[in-house]
Write a protein that holds these residues in place. Structure first.
Motif, short mmCIF file in Angstrom:
data_model
loop_
_atom_site.label_atom_id
_atom_site.label_comp_id
_atom_site.label_asym_id
_atom_site.label_seq_id
_atom_site.Cartn_x
_atom_site.Cartn_y
_atom_site.Cartn_z
N ARG A 260 28.99 55.51 40.56
CA ARG A 260 29.09 54.20 41.20
C ARG A 260 30.43 53.57 40.81
N TYR A 261 31.03 52.88 41.76
CA TYR A 261 32.30 52.20 41.48
C TYR A 261 32.31 50.86 42.18
N GLN A 262 33.30 50.04 41.83
CA GLN A 262 33.51 48.76 42.50
C GLN A 262 34.99 48.64 42.85
N ARG A 263 35.25 48.00 43.97
CA ARG A 263 36.64 47.74 44.36
C ARG A 263 36.87 46.23 44.38
N VAL A 264 38.03 45.84 43.83
CA VAL A 264 38.41 44.43 43.72
C VAL A 264 39.83 44.26 44.23
N PHE A 265 40.14 43.06 44.71
CA PHE A 265 41.50 42.77 45.15
C PHE A 265 42.35 42.36 43.95
N VAL A 266 43.55 42.92 43.87
CA VAL A 266 44.49 42.57 42.81
C VAL A 266 45.86 42.28 43.41
N VAL A 267 46.62 41.42 42.72
CA VAL A 267 47.98 41.09 43.11
C VAL A 267 48.83 41.00 41.84
N ALA A 268 50.15 40.87 42.02
CA ALA A 268 51.06 40.69 40.89
C ALA A 268 50.92 39.29 40.32
N VAL B 206 42.00 38.71 42.62
CA VAL B 206 41.78 37.64 43.59
C VAL B 206 40.28 37.56 43.84
N PRO B 207 39.66 36.40 43.57
CA PRO B 207 38.19 36.29 43.70
C PRO B 207 37.75 36.13 45.16
N VAL B 208 37.89 37.19 45.93
CA VAL B 208 37.55 37.17 47.35
C VAL B 208 36.04 37.16 47.51
N ALA B 209 35.55 36.32 48.43
CA ALA B 209 34.12 36.26 48.70
C ALA B 209 33.60 37.63 49.12
N GLY B 210 32.47 38.04 48.53
CA GLY B 210 31.88 39.34 48.85
C GLY B 210 32.37 40.47 47.99
N THR B 211 33.29 40.19 47.06
CA THR B 211 33.77 41.22 46.15
C THR B 211 33.24 40.92 44.75
N PRO B 212 33.14 41.92 43.89
CA PRO B 212 33.56 43.30 44.12
C PRO B 212 32.69 44.02 45.14
#
Length: 326
Positions: free
Chosen positions: A168-176, A263-269
């Motif tokens: 199992r894994y999770q994907r999250v949004f990241v930025v600099a 980035v705390p995007v709605a619906g993530t991770p």
């Protein structure tokens, strides 16, 4: 009762026709009738009766059909493995989807080949949509990563294949750190990210993946830039060129040290699952089954999520090839 008679009956029961069974076996219909007659006499049961739709199995015929399938499958497997024993039985041909090949194949297979005497593996990164046909054509022994799907995006379960959960894994949004998106407080609507490029590895964001289905439910179409690896994609993000839906355990240390910002995007991770897929148990090898069982162990999971990716990954033509482990 002979193996040939059981093979013939198994085909008649499955195809519902003596004519179809004869065609599949490449023999005459009288030869099929003779094999069935011998079984009927041996077992004292008619096994099936003719009906308007073909044949209808008797209760005894249904019992025999189950045994016949098992016995024929075991016989074919024994024949195959005896042949393999003469020709490098320990070598496994593995197809892996690109993210799995990059991030998990190396540690997993290093541990597997160290634990299993005589095991050697050869890994090639293949497109997720090709996995089912490649396994069914016996181009590979096992597929790791995305779960094979039927051609044309059909049902998740492909007849003739067996898949077990791998990781199992999770994907999250990241930025600099300097990216304005990093200063947003959540939950952030995914639309806010559409003005920036989304970097990915060579596989992009697969429609059949959890993250692909998540995007489809939202109805958004980002600008996706595919790079040769997810490592290169993360380098572009660190340089402030865009964002990435990255594997959470891969960027965990960067997020903690704030060399990347989540980035705390709605619906993530976005949760996802990798699979180990093979031909069904009657058509696969003992070494393949050994690997499929091994990938579900705690030691295998610990190896796959440890820092440090696959070794020996290199491009060969349109594919990536992972150097041989032995």
């Amino acid at each position: 009762m002979t193996l040939n008679q059981l093979r013939t009956f198994a085909l008649v029961a499955r195809l519902g026709s003596l004519h179809a069974a004869a065609a599949a076996l490449g023999v005459s219909e009288p030869a099929v009738s003779a094999a069935i007659a011998a079984l009927r006499q041996d077992l004292g049961d008619p096994l099936f009766v003719r009906s308007s739709g073909g044949i209808s199995l008797t209760p005894g015929g249904r019992v025999l059909a189950e045994y016949a399938q098992d016995i024929v499958g075991l016989a074919d497997r024994a024949r195959r493995e005896v042949g393999n024993a003469k020709n490098d039985a320990g070598r496994l041909r593995i197809a892996a989807t690109a993210p799995f090949a990059e991030h998990a194949a190396g540690p997993l297979l290093d541990l597997f080949t160290a634990r299993v005497p005589g095991a050697a593996v050869d890994v090639v990164a293949e497109a997720a949509e090709e996995l089912a046909s490649l396994l069914l054509e016996r181009a590979y022994d096992i597929a790791l990563g995305a779960r094979p799907t039927a051609p044309g995006g059909g049902p998740t379960t492909v007849p003739g294949l067996e898949s077990v959960p791998l990781l199992r894994y999770q994907r999250v949004f990241v930025v600099a750190p300097g990216d304005p998106l990093g200063r947003l407080s959540g939950p952030v609507a995914v639309d806010r990210l559409l003005g920036r490029p989304w970097f990915t590895g060579p596989a992009g964001i697969l429609d059949s993946s959890e993250e692909g289905r998540w995007l489809a439910r939202l109805g958004v179409v980002p600008e996706i830039i595919r790079l040769s690896s997810e490592t290169d994609a993360l380098a572009a993000v660190r340089a402030g060129e865009g964002t990435m839906l990255a594997l959470g355990h891969i960027v965990q240390a960067d997020v903690r040290s704030r060399t990347l910002l989540r980035v705390p995007v709605a619906g993530t991770p976005v949760p996802g699952l990798w699979w180990a897929s093979t031909l069904d148990r009657y058509r696969t090898t003992t070494m393949t089954q050994t690997l499929q069982r091994f990938v579900g162990t705690a030691d295998a999971t610990a190896a796959m999520v440890a820092r440090g990716g696959s070794r020996g990954l290199e491009r060969r033509g349109s594919k990536f090839h992972v150097a041989l482990w032995s």
